[in-house]
Design an enzyme around this catalytic site. Structure first.
Site, PDB file in Angstrom:
ATOM      1  CG  ASP A   1       3.469   3.536  -4.709  1.00 36.58           C
ATOM      2  OD1 ASP A   1       3.752   2.753  -3.787  1.00 36.58           O
ATOM      3  OD2 ASP A   1       2.349   4.033  -4.875  1.00 36.58           O
TER       4      ASP A   1
ATOM      5  CD  GLU B   1       7.051  -1.714   6.090  1.00 43.52           C
ATOM      6  OE1 GLU B   1       7.663  -0.950   6.850  1.00 43.52           O
ATOM      7  OE2 GLU B   1       7.630  -2.383   5.194  1.00 43.52           O
ATOM      8  CD1 TRP B   2       4.535   1.074   0.152  1.00 37.20           C
ATOM      9  CD2 TRP B   2       4.453   2.543   1.831  1.00 37.20           C
ATOM     10  NE1 TRP B   2       3.246   1.529   0.241  1.00 37.20           N
ATOM     11  CE2 TRP B   2       3.161   2.436   1.263  1.00 37.20           C
ATOM     12  CE3 TRP B   2       4.649   3.411   2.905  1.00 37.20           C
ATOM     13  CZ2 TRP B   2       2.072   3.165   1.740  1.00 37.20           C
ATOM     14  CZ3 TRP B   2       3.557   4.137   3.377  1.00 37.20           C
ATOM     15  CH2 TRP B   2       2.293   4.012   2.788  1.00 37.20           C
ATOM     16  N   GLY B   3       8.855  -1.162   2.730  1.00 31.69           N
ATOM     17  CA  GLY B   3      10.236  -1.418   3.149  1.00 31.69           C
ATOM     18  C   GLY B   3      10.715  -0.611   4.338  1.00 31.69           C
TER      19      GLY B   3
ATOM     20  CG  ASP C   1      -1.002   0.547   0.604  1.00 30.53           C
ATOM     21  OD1 ASP C   1       0.183   0.706   0.922  1.00 30.53           O
ATOM     22  OD2 ASP C   1      -1.516   1.040  -0.412  1.00 30.53           O
TER      23      ASP C   1
HETATM   24  C1  GLA Z   1       0.090   2.788  -2.218  1.00 25.34           C
HETATM   25  C2  GLA Z   1       0.662   1.485  -2.749  1.00 25.34           C
HETATM   26  C3  GLA Z   1       0.340   1.383  -4.235  1.00 25.34           C
HETATM   27  C4  GLA Z   1      -1.162   1.417  -4.447  1.00 25.34           C
HETATM   28  C5  GLA Z   1      -1.733   2.689  -3.823  1.00 25.34           C
HETATM   29  C6  GLA Z   1      -3.261   2.691  -3.809  1.00 25.34           C
HETATM   30  O1  GLA Z   1       0.713   3.892  -2.763  1.00 25.34           O
HETATM   31  O2  GLA Z   1       2.043   1.427  -2.534  1.00 25.34           O
HETATM   32  O3  GLA Z   1       0.887   0.188  -4.772  1.00 25.34           O
HETATM   33  O4  GLA Z   1      -1.735   0.290  -3.860  1.00 25.34           O
HETATM   34  O5  GLA Z   1      -1.306   2.853  -2.479  1.00 25.34           O
HETATM   35  O6  GLA Z   1      -3.786   3.827  -3.183  1.00 25.34           O
END
Ligand code: GLA
Length: 421
Positions: free
Chosen positions: A223, A201-203, A168
């Protein structure tokens, strides 16, 4: 070639080929040999990884006895037979502090027999075992992150038999994303155990431009939440609807492929949306050739949910070995058609009704050629006839010689597999 360009190219070649490079010290001291780990990952994920992850149902409320029940249900429900393989523990498995040696510790209240015993249980059922950590000082849930402990943590995971690491991006301050992920990637490779590396890394730093060879999949967005088309505001951040995430995949479709998958986040099938919405969500992730990580409670799965998650014809579209993301072609009203080239010159075609009203499909196939071309896809519906199979109704649906007339409910799909006649 100018010197700077030549120097950069040498560095890139050296990095990719895993060469020994001599670093130049600025003070003129003797160069130091640095062994660079190979950036190529091999062939750990030739098709999008399929599995199940704790987070969407349990968040950090996990323990060995609950999770053993999920492992058992993974097998008895038919998920394993349908092709799901990884069982991934997300955030919340650790104690809040490392031990005196700096090692991570599985929370003894949650995992009284230790993590190795739990991993052995997962493996004993023929599944692969995944775990979670974070590039920052702490995970998103506040547990110890891997920053500064990458090699130590990788060795621990390998000793437990970990097969997959989700990594993450919380609490990373000014860390350089590419460098941070390369460090962990190198640490995993140094263990010599094949471990799929899932970048989360969410992009934000466009991993589709640099993550090939670093890991096998990389999250492309923030998310997901179990809502078809409404984002959910969570205070400091926003969880994204299924359709919002889908739309974000269009611009990056060309980066997807074997061993470097655009990850559209875990599935919310079975977590509260309607049957049509769940079916559309699953169909579209398969059309994207996205990793499939189920996120529902497998112990309490309804027959309807199971029928979605284990539809082998739909899964086959996701797992097609070409690994091509579908092209989106807008149609009238709220309907889009997505077309995914498959091996053997076959196609998957999915009509998606995003709107609140049901619509009537009236598809003259030859007319799709020009629309597809405008999106960069060459189709030959005018000259080639295909037979149609409806992969949800599980029956033949005519050919592309006739007009396709069919109702499509609000938030639903009509998904077809096309084979040349
Ligand atoms: C982030 C990630 C999620 C999950 C949470 C856990 O938000 O994007 O997919 O793994 O952390 O805390």
């Amino acid at each position: 070639m100018n010197t700077l360009l030549k120097y950069s190219l040498t560095c890139v070649v050296a990095l990719v080929c895993g060469l020994q490079v001599k670093s130049q010290t600025p003070d003129g001291a003797a160069p130091v040999a640095i062994k660079k780990e190979k950036l190529t990952t091999g062939n750990l994920a030739p098709t999008p990884p399929m599995g199940w992850n704790t987070w969407n149902t349990f968040q950090a409320n996990i323990d060995e006895s609950i999770l053993k029940g999920v492992v058992d249900a993974y097998v008895s429900s038919g998920m394993k037979d349908a092709g799901y393989q990884y069982f991934v523990l997300d955030d919340g498995w650790m104690t809040m502090e490392r031990d005196t040696n700096g090692s991570l510790v599985a929370d003894p209240k949650k995992f009284p027999n230790g993590m190795k015993a739990f991993a052995d249980y997962v493996h004993s059922k023929g599944l692969k075992f995944g775990i979670y950590n974070c590039a920052g000082t702490k995970t998103c849930g506040g547990y110890p992150g891997s920053r500064g402990h990458e090699y130590q943590d990788a060795r621990l995971y390998a000793s437990w038999g970990v097969d997959f690491l989700k990594y993450d991006w919380c609490n990373t301050d000014s860390l350089n994303a590419r460098e941070a992920y390369i460090t962990m990637s190198s640490a995993l490779k140094a263990t010599k155990r094949p471990i799929v590396f899932s970048l989360c890394e969410w992009g934000g730093h466009q991993p589709w431009l640099w993550a090939t060879g670093v890991g096998e999949l990389y999250r492309t967005t923030g998310d997901i939440t179990a809502n078809f088309n409404k984002d959910k505001h969570m205070g400091t951040w926003t969880a994204l609807s299924v359709m919002n995430i889908l739309d974000k995949q269009v611009k990056i479709r060309k980066y997807n492929g074997p061993n470097h998958w655009n990850d559209a986040d875990m599935l919310e099938v079975g977590n509260g949306m309607s049957y049509a919405e769940d079916r559309s969500h699953f169909s579209m992730w398969c059309m994207l050739a996205a990793p499939l990580a189920a996120g529902n409670d497998l112990r309490k799965m309804s027959e309807q949910t199971k029928s979605i998650l284990t539809n082998k014809e739909v899964i086959a579209v996701d797992q097609d070995e070409l690994g091509i993301t579908a092209y989106r072609i807008p149609m009238a009203d709220s309907v889009e058609v997505w077309i995914k080239p498959l091996k053997n010159d076959e196609l998957a075609v999915c009509f998606l009704n995003k709107g609140g009203q049901s619509q009537k499909l009236n598809v003259k196939w030859a007319e799709l050629d020009a629309a597809a071309k405008a999106e960069g896809l060459e189709t030959k519906f005018a000259s080639v006839t295909y037979t149609l199979r409806d992969v949800w109704a599980k029956k033949a649906a005519g050919t592309t010689k006739s007009v396709l007339k069919q109702a499509i409910a609000s938030h639903d799909v009509v998904m077809l597999k096309l084979v040349k006649k």
